[in-house]
Motif scaffolding. Structure first.
Motif, PDB file in Angstrom:
ATOM      1  N   ARG A  30       0.821  -1.212   0.000  1.00 12.18           N
ATOM      2  CA  ARG A  30       0.000   0.000   0.000  1.00 12.18           C
ATOM      3  C   ARG A  30       0.857   1.264   0.000  1.00 12.18           C
ATOM      4  O   ARG A  30       0.319   2.361   0.191  1.00 12.18           O
ATOM      5  N   SER A  31       2.146   1.101  -0.192  1.00 14.82           N
ATOM      6  CA  SER A  31       3.054   2.238  -0.089  1.00 14.82           C
ATOM      7  C   SER A  31       3.672   2.604  -1.427  1.00 14.82           C
ATOM      8  O   SER A  31       4.193   1.730  -2.137  1.00 14.82           O
ATOM      9  N   TRP A  32       3.604   3.873  -1.762  1.00 21.08           N
ATOM     10  CA  TRP A  32       4.420   4.368  -2.856  1.00 21.08           C
ATOM     11  C   TRP A  32       5.877   4.227  -2.409  1.00 21.08           C
ATOM     12  O   TRP A  32       6.214   4.433  -1.249  1.00 21.08           O
ATOM     13  N   MET A  33       6.729   3.900  -3.359  1.00 23.40           N
ATOM     14  CA  MET A  33       8.135   3.686  -3.020  1.00 23.40           C
ATOM     15  C   MET A  33       9.026   4.524  -3.938  1.00 23.40           C
ATOM     16  O   MET A  33       8.655   4.835  -5.080  1.00 23.40           O
ATOM     17  N   PHE A  34      10.183   4.846  -3.417  1.00 21.82           N
ATOM     18  CA  PHE A  34      11.093   5.753  -4.104  1.00 21.82           C
ATOM     19  C   PHE A  34      12.522   5.207  -4.060  1.00 21.82           C
ATOM     20  O   PHE A  34      12.915   4.567  -3.078  1.00 21.82           O
ATOM     21  N   TRP A  35      13.283   5.499  -5.073  1.00 20.70           N
ATOM     22  CA  TRP A  35      14.735   5.372  -5.036  1.00 20.70           C
ATOM     23  C   TRP A  35      15.298   6.792  -5.052  1.00 20.70           C
ATOM     24  O   TRP A  35      14.896   7.633  -5.874  1.00 20.70           O
ATOM     25  N   VAL A  36      16.216   7.025  -4.147  1.00 25.45           N
ATOM     26  CA  VAL A  36      16.853   8.334  -4.001  1.00 25.45           C
ATOM     27  C   VAL A  36      18.354   8.095  -3.922  1.00 25.45           C
ATOM     28  O   VAL A  36      18.797   7.087  -3.366  1.00 25.45           O
ATOM     29  N   ARG A  37      19.153   9.007  -4.469  1.00 27.56           N
ATOM     30  CA  ARG A  37      20.601   8.828  -4.397  1.00 27.56           C
ATOM     31  C   ARG A  37      21.269  10.072  -3.827  1.00 27.56           C
ATOM     32  O   ARG A  37      20.745  11.178  -3.896  1.00 27.56           O
ATOM     33  N   LYS A  38      22.438   9.848  -3.267  1.00 30.39           N
ATOM     34  CA  LYS A  38      23.185  10.919  -2.606  1.00 30.39           C
ATOM     35  C   LYS A  38      24.638  10.828  -3.037  1.00 30.39           C
ATOM     36  O   LYS A  38      25.285   9.798  -2.884  1.00 30.39           O
ATOM     37  N   MET A  82      19.487  -0.937 -13.437  1.00 32.75           N
ATOM     38  CA  MET A  82      20.248   0.193 -13.953  1.00 32.75           C
ATOM     39  C   MET A  82      21.130  -0.294 -15.094  1.00 32.75           C
ATOM     40  O   MET A  82      22.017  -1.130 -14.891  1.00 32.75           O
ATOM     41  N   ASN A  83      20.866   0.215 -16.285  1.00 36.45           N
ATOM     42  CA  ASN A  83      21.642  -0.144 -17.466  1.00 36.45           C
ATOM     43  C   ASN A  83      22.391   1.076 -18.006  1.00 36.45           C
ATOM     44  O   ASN A  83      22.073   2.214 -17.651  1.00 36.45           O
ATOM     45  N   SER A  84      23.350   0.822 -18.871  1.00 35.29           N
ATOM     46  CA  SER A  84      24.125   1.907 -19.496  1.00 35.29           C
ATOM     47  C   SER A  84      24.618   2.904 -18.448  1.00 35.29           C
ATOM     48  O   SER A  84      24.473   4.120 -18.611  1.00 35.29           O
ATOM     49  N   LEU A  85      25.186   2.380 -17.397  1.00 32.67           N
ATOM     50  CA  LEU A  85      25.607   3.229 -16.281  1.00 32.67           C
ATOM     51  C   LEU A  85      26.706   4.191 -16.685  1.00 32.67           C
ATOM     52  O   LEU A  85      27.574   3.871 -17.511  1.00 32.67           O
ATOM     53  N   LYS A  86      26.658   5.370 -16.091  1.00 27.21           N
ATOM     54  CA  LYS A  86      27.616   6.440 -16.359  1.00 27.21           C
ATOM     55  C   LYS A  86      28.328   6.802 -15.055  1.00 27.21           C
ATOM     56  O   LYS A  86      27.763   6.603 -13.971  1.00 27.21           O
ATOM     57  N   PRO A  87      29.506   7.375 -15.147  1.00 29.65           N
ATOM     58  CA  PRO A  87      30.204   7.784 -13.912  1.00 29.65           C
ATOM     59  C   PRO A  87      29.356   8.707 -13.036  1.00 29.65           C
ATOM     60  O   PRO A  87      29.439   8.626 -11.804  1.00 29.65           O
ATOM     61  N   GLU A  88      28.540   9.537 -13.657  1.00 29.34           N
ATOM     62  CA  GLU A  88      27.712  10.456 -12.874  1.00 29.34           C
ATOM     63  C   GLU A  88      26.569   9.756 -12.140  1.00 29.34           C
ATOM     64  O   GLU A  88      25.868  10.386 -11.355  1.00 29.34           O
ATOM     65  N   ASP A  89      26.380   8.466 -12.388  1.00 27.77           N
ATOM     66  CA  ASP A  89      25.404   7.693 -11.615  1.00 27.77           C
ATOM     67  C   ASP A  89      25.981   7.208 -10.291  1.00 27.77           C
ATOM     68  O   ASP A  89      25.247   6.658  -9.456  1.00 27.77           O
ATOM     69  N   SER A  90      27.269   7.398 -10.093  1.00 22.34           N
ATOM     70  CA  SER A  90      27.908   6.964  -8.854  1.00 22.34           C
ATOM     71  C   SER A  90      27.300   7.706  -7.669  1.00 22.34           C
ATOM     72  O   SER A  90      27.250   8.941  -7.661  1.00 22.34           O
ATOM     73  N   ALA A  91      26.835   6.967  -6.688  1.00 22.53           N
ATOM     74  CA  ALA A  91      26.161   7.572  -5.538  1.00 22.53           C
ATOM     75  C   ALA A  91      25.813   6.477  -4.542  1.00 22.53           C
ATOM     76  O   ALA A  91      25.926   5.281  -4.836  1.00 22.53           O
ATOM     77  N   LEU A  92      25.341   6.914  -3.395  1.00 20.71           N
ATOM     78  CA  LEU A  92      24.742   6.001  -2.420  1.00 20.71           C
ATOM     79  C   LEU A  92      23.246   5.983  -2.711  1.00 20.71           C
ATOM     80  O   LEU A  92      22.607   7.038  -2.699  1.00 20.71           O
ATOM     81  N   TYR A  93      22.720   4.819  -3.008  1.00 16.95           N
ATOM     82  CA  TYR A  93      21.331   4.689  -3.408  1.00 16.95           C
ATOM     83  C   TYR A  93      20.498   4.185  -2.236  1.00 16.95           C
ATOM     84  O   TYR A  93      20.842   3.179  -1.606  1.00 16.95           O
ATOM     85  N   TYR A  94      19.402   4.904  -1.983  1.00 16.55           N
ATOM     86  CA  TYR A  94      18.493   4.563  -0.895  1.00 16.55           C
ATOM     87  C   TYR A  94      17.126   4.200  -1.460  1.00 16.55           C
ATOM     88  O   TYR A  94      16.668   4.808  -2.429  1.00 16.55           O
ATOM     89  N   CYS A  95      16.464   3.266  -0.812  1.00 15.29           N
ATOM     90  CA  CYS A  95      15.033   3.107  -1.055  1.00 15.29           C
ATOM     91  C   CYS A  95      14.293   3.695   0.148  1.00 15.29           C
ATOM     92  O   CYS A  95      14.795   3.671   1.275  1.00 15.29           O
ATOM     93  N   THR A  96      13.131   4.221  -0.113  1.00 16.69           N
ATOM     94  CA  THR A  96      12.386   4.889   0.946  1.00 16.69           C
ATOM     95  C   THR A  96      10.908   4.920   0.616  1.00 16.69           C
ATOM     96  O   THR A  96      10.515   4.925  -0.556  1.00 16.69           O
ATOM     97  N   ASN A  97      10.107   4.896   1.672  1.00 18.79           N
ATOM     98  CA  ASN A  97       8.673   5.165   1.527  1.00 18.79           C
ATOM     99  C   ASN A  97       8.392   6.609   1.957  1.00 18.79           C
ATOM    100  O   ASN A  97       7.248   6.972   2.187  1.00 18.79           O
ATOM    101  N   TRP A  98       9.437   7.355   2.046  1.00 18.19           N
ATOM    102  CA  TRP A  98       9.498   8.766   2.402  1.00 18.19           C
ATOM    103  C   TRP A  98       9.351   8.989   3.904  1.00 18.19           C
ATOM    104  O   TRP A  98       9.670  10.061   4.400  1.00 18.19           O
ATOM    105  N   LEU A  99       8.917   7.984   4.631  1.00 18.97           N
ATOM    106  CA  LEU A  99       8.914   8.078   6.094  1.00 18.97           C
ATOM    107  C   LEU A  99      10.112   7.339   6.671  1.00 18.97           C
ATOM    108  O   LEU A  99      10.658   7.731   7.705  1.00 18.97           O
ATOM    109  N   ASN A 100      10.488   6.287   6.029  1.00 18.52           N
ATOM    110  CA  ASN A 100      11.574   5.417   6.484  1.00 18.52           C
ATOM    111  C   ASN A 100      12.580   5.232   5.353  1.00 18.52           C
ATOM    112  O   ASN A 100      12.204   5.200   4.177  1.00 18.52           O
ATOM    113  N   TRP A 101      13.856   5.089   5.778  1.00 16.89           N
ATOM    114  CA  TRP A 101      14.935   4.970   4.812  1.00 16.89           C
ATOM    115  C   TRP A 101      15.801   3.764   5.145  1.00 16.89           C
ATOM    116  O   TRP A 101      15.993   3.423   6.313  1.00 16.89           O
ATOM    117  N   GLY A 102      16.351   3.168   4.090  1.00 16.12           N
ATOM    118  CA  GLY A 102      17.335   2.124   4.306  1.00 16.12           C
ATOM    119  C   GLY A 102      18.696   2.734   4.592  1.00 16.12           C
ATOM    120  O   GLY A 102      18.844   3.954   4.716  1.00 16.12           O
TER     121      GLY A 102
END
Length: 111
Positions: A30-38, A82-102
């Motif tokens: 029942r949760s929308w989910m997001f991938w966020v990177r830093k 994630m395909n055709s990865l580029k150097p600018e894709d380098s990051a710490l990737y998080y999944c989140t339901n916007w209330l909680n984060w991995g």
């Protein structure tokens, strides 16, 4: 609530990775989910959003056509192919339901 990302690593430009996020402790289906990177020294950037049944998906322009978000509600798991990865894709990737984060999974794209 737990969100546990996995699948990151070191890959050459043009390569692929598949990130997974195992969710527990809330109603994943029942949760929308997001991938966020830093990126160090920069702010957070949302990468992709998926609604509860996968019928509505959005991507940031920079990954459109290269990344694919998906979910398996039976397994309480979120994915990011994630395909055709580029150097600018380098990051710490998080999944989140916007209330909680991995804790994040590191993706490094380098030759």
């Amino acid at each position: 609530v737990q969100l546990v990302e996995s699948g990151g690593g070191l890959v050459q430009p043009g390569g692929s990775l598949r990130l997974s996020c195992a969710a527990s402790g809330f109603t994943f289906s029942r949760s929308w989910m997001f991938w966020v990177r830093k990126v160090p020294g920069k702010g957070f950037e949302w990468v992709s959003i998926i609604n509860v049944d996968g019928s509505s998906i959005l991507y940031v322009d920079s990954v459109e056509g290269r990344f694919t978000i998906s979910r398996d509600n039976a397994k309480n798991t979120l994915y990011l192919q994630m395909n055709s990865l580029k150097p600018e894709d380098s990051a710490l990737y998080y999944c989140t339901n916007w209330l909680n984060w991995g804790q994040g999974t590191q993706v490094t794209v380098s030759s």
